[in-house]
Design a protein around this motif. Structure first.
Motif, PDB file in Angstrom:
ATOM      1  N   GLN A 168       0.826  -1.202   0.000  1.00 35.10           N
ATOM      2  CA  GLN A 168       0.000   0.000   0.000  1.00 35.10           C
ATOM      3  C   GLN A 168       0.863   1.255   0.000  1.00 35.10           C
ATOM      4  OE1 GLN A 168      -2.393   0.386   3.558  1.00 35.10           O
ATOM      5  NE2 GLN A 168      -0.813  -0.498   4.866  1.00 35.10           N
ATOM      6  N   ALA A 169       0.524   2.162  -0.894  1.00 34.82           N
ATOM      7  CA  ALA A 169       1.100   3.506  -0.881  1.00 34.82           C
ATOM      8  C   ALA A 169       0.125   4.393  -0.108  1.00 34.82           C
ATOM      9  CB  ALA A 169       1.291   4.023  -2.301  1.00 34.82           C
ATOM     10  N   ARG A 170       0.607   4.999   0.977  1.00 35.71           N
ATOM     11  CA  ARG A 170      -0.273   5.759   1.869  1.00 35.71           C
ATOM     12  C   ARG A 170      -0.354   7.219   1.432  1.00 35.71           C
ATOM     13  NH1 ARG A 170      -1.309   3.445   6.971  1.00 35.71           N
ATOM     14  NH2 ARG A 170      -0.218   1.487   7.373  1.00 35.71           N
ATOM     15  N   THR A 171      -1.473   7.630   0.881  1.00 37.00           N
ATOM     16  CA  THR A 171      -1.688   9.046   0.594  1.00 37.00           C
ATOM     17  C   THR A 171      -2.476   9.644   1.754  1.00 37.00           C
ATOM     18  OG1 THR A 171      -3.776   8.745  -0.624  1.00 37.00           O
ATOM     19  CG2 THR A 171      -1.725   8.512  -1.864  1.00 37.00           C
ATOM     20  N   THR A 172      -2.021  10.792   2.234  1.00 35.83           N
ATOM     21  CA  THR A 172      -2.575  11.383   3.454  1.00 35.83           C
ATOM     22  C   THR A 172      -2.924  12.839   3.211  1.00 35.83           C
ATOM     23  OG1 THR A 172      -1.191   9.921   4.797  1.00 35.83           O
ATOM     24  CG2 THR A 172      -2.137  11.823   5.899  1.00 35.83           C
ATOM     25  N   PHE A 173      -4.078  13.255   3.759  1.00 36.81           N
ATOM     26  CA  PHE A 173      -4.579  14.608   3.535  1.00 36.81           C
ATOM     27  C   PHE A 173      -4.968  15.234   4.877  1.00 36.81           C
ATOM     28  CE2 PHE A 173      -5.388  11.917  -0.081  1.00 36.81           C
ATOM     29  CZ  PHE A 173      -4.963  12.675  -1.166  1.00 36.81           C
ATOM     30  N   LYS A 174      -4.391  16.396   5.180  1.00 40.91           N
ATOM     31  CA  LYS A 174      -4.776  17.134   6.379  1.00 40.91           C
ATOM     32  C   LYS A 174      -6.158  17.748   6.176  1.00 40.91           C
ATOM     33  CE  LYS A 174      -0.118  18.257   8.022  1.00 40.91           C
ATOM     34  NZ  LYS A 174       0.797  19.343   8.478  1.00 40.91           N
ATOM     35  N   THR A 175      -6.921  17.821   7.256  1.00 39.87           N
ATOM     36  CA  THR A 175      -8.320  18.238   7.127  1.00 39.87           C
ATOM     37  C   THR A 175      -8.649  19.441   8.002  1.00 39.87           C
ATOM     38  OG1 THR A 175      -9.010  16.699   8.859  1.00 39.87           O
ATOM     39  CG2 THR A 175      -9.083  15.905   6.594  1.00 39.87           C
ATOM     40  N   PRO A 194     -10.479   7.402   8.555  1.00 36.00           N
ATOM     41  CA  PRO A 194     -10.625   8.757   9.100  1.00 36.00           C
ATOM     42  C   PRO A 194      -9.557   9.061  10.152  1.00 36.00           C
ATOM     43  CG  PRO A 194     -12.181   7.300  10.178  1.00 36.00           C
ATOM     44  CD  PRO A 194     -11.458   6.471   9.142  1.00 36.00           C
ATOM     45  N   TRP A 195      -8.382   8.537   9.939  1.00 40.82           N
ATOM     46  CA  TRP A 195      -7.221   8.773  10.794  1.00 40.82           C
ATOM     47  C   TRP A 195      -5.978   8.574   9.931  1.00 40.82           C
ATOM     48  CZ3 TRP A 195      -4.148   4.394  11.095  1.00 40.82           C
ATOM     49  CH2 TRP A 195      -4.776   3.169  10.870  1.00 40.82           C
ATOM     50  N   SER A 196      -4.838   8.932  10.466  1.00 43.82           N
ATOM     51  CA  SER A 196      -3.598   8.766   9.715  1.00 43.82           C
ATOM     52  C   SER A 196      -2.469   8.403  10.669  1.00 43.82           C
ATOM     53  CB  SER A 196      -3.239  10.047   8.946  1.00 43.82           C
ATOM     54  OG  SER A 196      -2.942  11.101   9.845  1.00 43.82           O
ATOM     55  N   ALA A 197      -1.570   7.575  10.190  1.00 49.54           N
ATOM     56  CA  ALA A 197      -0.425   7.136  10.991  1.00 49.54           C
ATOM     57  C   ALA A 197       0.597   6.526  10.059  1.00 49.54           C
ATOM     58  CB  ALA A 197      -0.856   6.107  12.036  1.00 49.54           C
ATOM     59  N   ASP A 198       1.834   6.498  10.496  1.00 47.66           N
ATOM     60  CA  ASP A 198       2.851   5.798   9.722  1.00 47.66           C
ATOM     61  C   ASP A 198       2.642   4.293   9.823  1.00 47.66           C
ATOM     62  OD1 ASP A 198       4.072   8.134   8.852  1.00 47.66           O
ATOM     63  OD2 ASP A 198       5.350   8.253  10.621  1.00 47.66           O
ATOM     64  N   SER A 199       2.157   3.816  10.984  1.00 42.70           N
ATOM     65  CA  SER A 199       1.719   2.438  11.169  1.00 42.70           C
ATOM     66  C   SER A 199       0.834   2.411  12.399  1.00 42.70           C
ATOM     67  CB  SER A 199       2.903   1.490  11.350  1.00 42.70           C
ATOM     68  OG  SER A 199       3.435   1.566  12.653  1.00 42.70           O
ATOM     69  N   HIS A 222      -0.920  10.495  13.715  1.00 42.58           N
ATOM     70  CA  HIS A 222      -0.206  11.753  13.505  1.00 42.58           C
ATOM     71  C   HIS A 222      -0.760  12.849  14.427  1.00 42.58           C
ATOM     72  CE1 HIS A 222       0.820  10.289   9.185  1.00 42.58           C
ATOM     73  NE2 HIS A 222       1.869  10.142   9.973  1.00 42.58           N
ATOM     74  N   PRO A 223       0.055  13.846  14.745  1.00 43.63           N
ATOM     75  CA  PRO A 223      -0.372  14.924  15.653  1.00 43.63           C
ATOM     76  C   PRO A 223      -1.141  16.033  14.943  1.00 43.63           C
ATOM     77  CG  PRO A 223       1.925  15.216  15.114  1.00 43.63           C
ATOM     78  CD  PRO A 223       1.501  13.933  14.437  1.00 43.63           C
ATOM     79  N   PHE A 224      -1.987  15.690  13.993  1.00 43.67           N
ATOM     80  CA  PHE A 224      -2.809  16.674  13.298  1.00 43.67           C
ATOM     81  C   PHE A 224      -4.041  15.968  12.742  1.00 43.67           C
ATOM     82  CE2 PHE A 224       0.880  15.452  10.636  1.00 43.67           C
ATOM     83  CZ  PHE A 224       0.241  14.686   9.663  1.00 43.67           C
ATOM     84  N   SER A 225      -5.053  16.726  12.392  1.00 44.13           N
ATOM     85  CA  SER A 225      -6.272  16.167  11.810  1.00 44.13           C
ATOM     86  C   SER A 225      -5.983  15.737  10.374  1.00 44.13           C
ATOM     87  CB  SER A 225      -7.397  17.206  11.819  1.00 44.13           C
ATOM     88  OG  SER A 225      -7.608  17.701  13.119  1.00 44.13           O
ATOM     89  N   ALA A 226      -6.342  14.505  10.046  1.00 47.02           N
ATOM     90  CA  ALA A 226      -6.048  14.013   8.695  1.00 47.02           C
ATOM     91  C   ALA A 226      -6.803  12.718   8.450  1.00 47.02           C
ATOM     92  CB  ALA A 226      -4.549  13.785   8.528  1.00 47.02           C
ATOM     93  N   PHE A 227      -6.909  12.348   7.166  1.00 46.32           N
ATOM     94  CA  PHE A 227      -7.397  11.029   6.797  1.00 46.32           C
ATOM     95  C   PHE A 227      -6.419  10.409   5.814  1.00 46.32           C
ATOM     96  CE2 PHE A 227      -9.126  13.424   3.228  1.00 46.32           C
ATOM     97  CZ  PHE A 227      -9.095  12.524   2.157  1.00 46.32           C
TER      98      PHE A 227
END
Length: 538
Positions: free
Chosen positions: A295-302, A360-365, A371-376
C-alpha cells in the motif's frame, strides 16, 4: 500423546479445521498454537490492533530483509501469535476477492477451486447480519456486519469518488466488486469475531479436542516419505514428540508453514544444506511464490477533526471508551479501514485492479500511533501484483525467524499501476465534495508532479508498506513449483497437508482473511472425505 489429526497453528484457518474435524466424536484432534490464549481484553475490542500489533505477547513481529524496490527499507510484518492467529490482530475487513480469481486457480489445474466450487464454503462460514441470499450466508460461525460507526470525511470521500466517475457499491462481495462504499467487518455485537471466537470458543469443551498453547513446532516427524507426527517445544521448554495417526496439517500461515516444512527437510535440497538442514524430500517450490499486497499511503490534512484528535485528547478518549462500554459503537468499533474503493486504473481493465482503504485517521503504522494533526488516509494497493518474493531459513534453529524477502515493486507492471492509483487518489481528493475539507495534501506533497512518472515512482518507493496479506509460499498446482496438490496434500509426502493462505497459487483481489476461512472450510470436507475412503479400503 497421539491424535488422529494434528493441526499446527490455531489461526484463521486452524481454528476452522479444529471445529470441523472434531465434529466426529470418534476422531481425536490436537490443535497446537505457539502463542497463548486470547484472554487479553484488547484482542476482543475491534480497534484493539493498536494494542496488539507489535506486542511480542501476541505478534511474531517478523521483519523483512531490506527490500530493493522500497529503497532497501526493512518492513515490519506483524503476524498473530495467539489463539485466532492473525484474525485476532487484523483489521476485520470482510473481503472475498473476485470470482475471476478463483476461476484462474481452476484454469491453472486446481480442479475444484473455481468460483462456483468455493462460493458454498464462503456462504457456510458467513453469518451476515443482512441475512442470507444467493451470495451470502446468514447463520455461519463468522459474524459479518455493517459498521457501527461512520465518519463525515468517509462520506465525503465516497461522494467525491462518484463525482470522479466511480460507481457506488454497497456490497463489494456481491454481484460485482467494483465501486466505492463501506466495508463490512467481522464483528459480532461490537466485539471482534476472530476465528477463535467464531469457531473455537463454542466447542472448546469437546472431549475429542485438545488445544495446546505455548507449544512451538520444531519440525515434522517423518518415517520415510510419510508424516507421522511433530516435534515441539512445550510450555515448560521440554522437547516432545506427538504422533498423528492420520494426518499432520500445517496451518501456520505463509511464513510459518514453509518455515516448518524447510526445518523438516522438505524444500530445495541445495538451500536446505546451505541453511544447515538435512534434506529429506526435494520440493523446490517451498517458500517461493511469495506475494503480498503493498500500500502507498496518501494522506490529507483536514479542516475538521478526525479520529486523530479523539485519540490524542484524554477527554475524547474517555468519551469514546464510555460510548463503547455502554453502546458497543463509536471509534472503538472501527476496522483498519472504513471505506472501500475497488477501481480500474484504466478503461482497458476487465475488473478492478486497484483497491483503496479509506481511514478517518492517519499514521505511519497502527503500532506507532496517529499523527499529531487532523487528517485522513487513502491507501492505494495493486490487487494482483506480479512481483514475487520468497521465504528462506536463516539457519537450522526453529526458534529463529526466517528470512523474508517480499521483493515489492520488482516489476514495471506493479510500479505503473501503483503510480496510477496515487494519481487517482489525488484526482478524487480534488473533487468538490472533498476539496473543501482538505487543508493540505500532505503525502504526496501537492507540489510533487505526479505526471512526472519517475518522480512519482520515487515517492511511491519511499512511502509504501505492507497491507499484511502474505500468500503463496506453499502454492497449489501441477507445475514444478507447486508444493501441494488440489486436495492440499504436500507432494511426495503422505499424511501431510497445508491449509492456509500459503496455498494460493495467485493472491486474491482483496483482503485475505475471508479466503483463509473458506480454504479451511473446503479443506475440512476433503480431509474427512479422504479419511472415510481410507477406512473403507481398510
Amino acid at each position: 500423546m497421539e491424535a488422529d489429526f494434528i493441526i499446527v497453528g490455531a489461526g484463521s484457518s486452524g481454528c476452522v479445521l479444529a471445529n470441523r474435524l472434531s465434529q466426529n466424536p470418534n476422531r481425536k484432534v490436537l490443535l497446537i498454537e505457539a502463542g497463548g490464549r486470547d484472554s487479553y481484553p484488547w484482542i476482543h475490542v475491534p480497534a484493539g490492533y493498536f494494542k496488539t500489533m507489535n506486542n511480542p505477547a501476541y505478534d511474531w513481529r517478523y521483519r523483512t530483509e531490506p527490500v530493493p524496490g522500497l529503497k532497501r527499507k526493512v518492513i515490519n510484518w506483524p503476524r498473530g501469535k495467539v489463539l485466532g492467529g492473525s484474525s485476532a490482530l487484523n483489521g476485520l475487513l470482510y473481503v472475498r476477492g473476485q470470482a475471476q480469481d478463483y476461476d484462474r486457480w481452476r484454469q491453472m489445474g486446481n480442479i475444484g477451486w473455481g468460483w462456483d466450487d468455493v462460493l458454498p464454503y464462503f456462504k457456510r462460514a458467513e453469518g451476515n447480519d443482512r441475512g442470507a441470499d444467493a451470495l451470502h450466508g446468514g447463520d455461519g460461525p463468522l459474524a459479518v456486519s455493517d459498521p457501527r460507526y461512520t465518519h463525515p470525511i468517509c462520506d465525503a470521500w465516497i461522494k467525491a469518488a462518484q463525482q470522479a466517475g466511480y460507481p457506488a457499491n454497497d456490497d463489494i462481495n456481491g454481484i460485482t466488486q467494483e465501486g466505492v462504499g463501506y466495508y463490512q467487518l467481522t464483528i459480532r455485537n461490537g466485539r471482534r469475531c476472530s476465528t477463535a471466537a467464531a469457531y473455537l470458543q463454542p466447542i472448546r469443551r469437546r472431549p475429542n479436542l485438545e488445544i495446546m498453547t505455548r507449544a512451538q513446532v520444531r519440525k515434522i516427524v517423518l518415517d520415510g516419505k510419510r508424516a507421522i507426527g511433530v516435534e515441539i517445544t512445550d510450555a515448560d521448554g521440554q522437547v516432545r514428540r506427538l504422533i498423528a495417526r492420520r494426518e499432520v496439517i500445517l496451518s501456520s500461515g505463509a511464513v510459518g508453514s514453509p518455515q516448518i516444512l524447510m526445518l523438516s527437510g522438505i524444500g530445495d535440497d541445495a538451500e536446505l544444506r546451505k541453511a544447515g538442514v538435512k534434506p529429506r524430500h526435494h520440493l523446490p517450490g517451498v517458500g517461493k511464490n511469495l506475494q503480498d499486497h503493498l500500500q502507498a499511503r496518501t494522506t490529507f490534512k483536514t479542516r475538521n477533526k478526525t479520529v486523530n484528535d479523539e485519540v490524542r485528547s484524554l477527554v475524547a478518549k474517555m468519551k469514546t471508551a464510555a460510548r463503547y462500554g455502554l453502546k458497543r459503537n463509536g471509534p472503538m468499533t472501527m476496522g483498519a479501514s472504513m471505506v472501500a474503493g475497488f477501481l480500474r486504473s484504466s478503461s482497458d481493465e476487465d475488473t478492478p485492479d486497484i483497491q483503496f482503504h479509506i481511514n478517518p485517521w492517519s499514521a505511519d503504522s497502527p503500532a506507532e500511533g496517529v499523527h499529531p494533526f487532523s487528517a485522513f488516509t487513502a491507501t492505494v494497493c495493486v490487487l494482483r501484483p506480479t512481483s514475487k518474493g520468497e521465504i528462506t531459513l536463516a539457519g537450522p534453529d526453529p526458534l529463529a525467524s526466517p528470512r523474508i524477502q517480499p521483493n515489492y515493486l520488482a516489476t514495471e507492471d506493479d510500479c505503473r499501476r501503483t503510480v496510477e492509483g496515487v494519481r487517482i487518489s489525488r484526482q478524487i481528493a480534488r473533487q468538490a465534495a472533498l476539496a473543501s475539507e482538505i487543508t493540505e495534501e500532505f503525502r504526496p506533497p501537492q507540489d510533487l508532479d505526479l505526471d512526472d512518472y519517475d518522480a512519482a515512482l520515487d515517492w511511491v518507493r519511499g512511502n509504501s508498506t505492507t497491507v499484511y496479506h502474505p500468500t503463496g509460499t506453499c502454492k497449489m498446482g501441477t507445475d514444478k513449483g507447486a508444493v501441494v496438490d488440489e486436495r492440499l496434500r504436500v507432494r511426495g509426502i503422505e499424511g501431510l497437508r497445508v491449509v492456509d493462505c500459503s496455498i494460493m497459487p495467485e493472491i486474491v483481489s482483496g483482503n485475505t482473511n475471508a479466503p483463509a476461512v473458506m480454504i479451511a472450510e473446503k479443506a475440512s470436507d476433503m480431509i474427512l472425505e479422504d479419511a472415510r475412503q481410507t477406512c473403507g479400503r481398510k
